[in-house]
Design an enzyme around this catalytic site. Sequence first.
Site, short mmCIF file in Angstrom:
data_model
loop_
_atom_site.label_atom_id
_atom_site.label_comp_id
_atom_site.label_asym_id
_atom_site.label_seq_id
_atom_site.Cartn_x
_atom_site.Cartn_y
_atom_site.Cartn_z
N ASP A 1 -31.40 -23.87 -89.97
CA ASP A 1 -30.12 -23.46 -89.38
C ASP A 1 -29.18 -22.98 -90.47
OD1 ASP A 1 -31.15 -24.02 -86.93
OD2 ASP A 1 -29.72 -25.60 -86.42
N TYR B 1 -26.13 -19.42 -88.60
CA TYR B 1 -25.56 -19.51 -87.26
C TYR B 1 -25.11 -18.14 -86.79
CZ TYR B 1 -26.01 -24.51 -86.87
OH TYR B 1 -26.54 -25.77 -86.74
N ASN C 1 -33.81 -24.06 -85.16
CA ASN C 1 -33.67 -23.45 -83.84
C ASN C 1 -32.73 -22.25 -83.84
OD1 ASN C 1 -31.86 -25.86 -84.22
ND2 ASN C 1 -30.85 -24.99 -82.42
N HIS D 1 -36.98 -29.14 -89.78
CA HIS D 1 -35.64 -29.03 -89.21
C HIS D 1 -35.28 -30.20 -88.29
CE1 HIS D 1 -31.89 -27.34 -88.06
NE2 HIS D 1 -32.22 -27.30 -86.77
N HIS E 1 -29.67 -34.74 -79.34
CA HIS E 1 -31.00 -34.29 -79.80
C HIS E 1 -32.00 -35.45 -79.86
CE1 HIS E 1 -29.47 -30.33 -80.52
NE2 HIS E 1 -28.62 -30.73 -81.44
N HIS F 1 -30.52 -30.43 -87.99
CA HIS F 1 -30.46 -30.33 -86.53
C HIS F 1 -29.35 -31.19 -85.92
CE1 HIS F 1 -31.98 -28.86 -82.81
NE2 HIS F 1 -32.47 -30.02 -82.37
N HIS G 1 -25.90 -32.84 -86.24
CA HIS G 1 -24.78 -32.48 -87.11
C HIS G 1 -24.06 -33.72 -87.61
CE1 HIS G 1 -24.69 -28.35 -84.89
NE2 HIS G 1 -25.76 -28.51 -85.64
#
Length: 550
Positions: free
Chosen positions: A177, A180, A210, A289, A299, A326, A328
Amino acid sequence: MIVIFVTQDDTTPSEVRWRDLDVDEPQQRLATGSSQTYSQLQWIDPMLIDPAMGAATSTADQVVQLQDPAHKDNVIFGLGMYNNPNLIYNAPLVHQVSLSPCLGGASYEYVVAGDNRVHRFTMPPDAGAAQYPYTFGMTADLGQTAASEANVALLRRTLANADAEGSTATVVLLAGDLAYADGWFSRWDSFGRMMEPLAAEYAVMTTGGNHEIGTGEAWLSYNVRYPMPHQSSGSKSNLWWSRDVGPVHLVALCSYAATHPGSLQYRWLERDLAALDRQRTPWLIVQMHVPWYHSNSLHRDEAVAMRRNMELLLYKAGVDLIIAGHVHAYERTVPVLDGHPNACGPVHLTLGDGGNREGAALPWLEPAPSWSAFRAGSFGVGALRIHNETHALFNWTRTSCEDASAPEHINMDPTCETMANGPWSFGSDDSVHAADHVDPEWLVRPKQRDPILAGCLLPELIEVQTPPPMRTNTMTMAKTSAARVETSSFSSWQGLVSAVPLALTVVLAGLIGFRLGARSSRRMSPADLLPARLEVCTEQEQECAYLAMP
């Protein structure tokens, strides 16, 4: 070393002038490479115009003007229309130039074509000739907010301080990631500009997340702009790879590709671990990730299938650390295996607190699992200093917090506490570590990394999940294995286009160790560990470039 730089001018050659700084009379050399461009149909994500944190990239009116001026009040989210040229992104030229040969431990300077700025980098020592101490920076889920910029600046300052203190510092690990961009592809260009002060000097080794595959991304921008050393490690995909870097063997795995036994990624991992020489690289780190272990409410259970497929394989290889993003937030575990503390298991780090526009992940699950050692729902970065074959000092440092009452919802005081009000998170950080803005910890590994020889028994309760015929994608496997999790003895907690300047990045590797047995009580004073805080970087409207390791 590979230099990647970006230009709008198609007459700019793919050239880099460079020289070795460790010889008495450095001779300038010219390296040539190639360039490519691409186009993609843009995706309109709600965060483009209304982010939870940071400034909006565009306004609703601007997006509507690009989509259909006749419907000024309605933004159409999702994939743009293929027959609307306003929504087709045309990438600049992405140049890739290999500098070779580069000697282990040597320092070099270089200048990319079309620019007159001089950049410098140092190669890591060769495997088997490791120089201690050895320092790595670590982050994930960066994005492009003021918190992101503060974290990039802190990483650069941390590695520069390590150099000044006599520690070799060449690498930053970024566990997925990155930009973004989320389908608004000019954000890859602005991300390159933000990263350049760090990435032009220190190698950034990445794995995809992702946000590199979803929202129309489909790995294209990531693979073109961030080549990893997959070919040199026998991998057929840029999404999983390995490399020896000084005292570390670094392995990157893909959370969004098949992981079951017999899959391409699994077979490659088996071969890679079988060839591992712990005399040359005593430390082993894996980055991916999606975390296998975290205790956040968001998640959950997203990596159950991958963990069940690969955890025992990595445990037998004596992996020291697994880092992910992943989620945060920041979380560190004790050595763990199959949902239980295990002296020979790896430490897991969740480093998804890079500061992206989606905000912090809260609340935490209570009570905290027995394997969770530290957790904080704010933004910061990690640094690891390896002192020898068995001892390393890890430190996490906070830079900022999400705060609904602050400008752009970001509180830049590192002593802050999070007050989230985003689309998926709410409330204050409810962890017992919410007020702690550093997490320094000595991590100690046994010299004998083989778990059996180290006196640890192999568990029998990990069941590898083999998918039915013709159903080999990870998303399907995660769903079909969900029912098994409930009855298993394993308790899972996881779960408008701007002009483009040019950008520079370096890519290498790092690692973490841990203390055999219980959490070490030996802690360093924050005053001894915390690097001087940097001001937030400002975007430089100029060409930029970055480095990658072949």
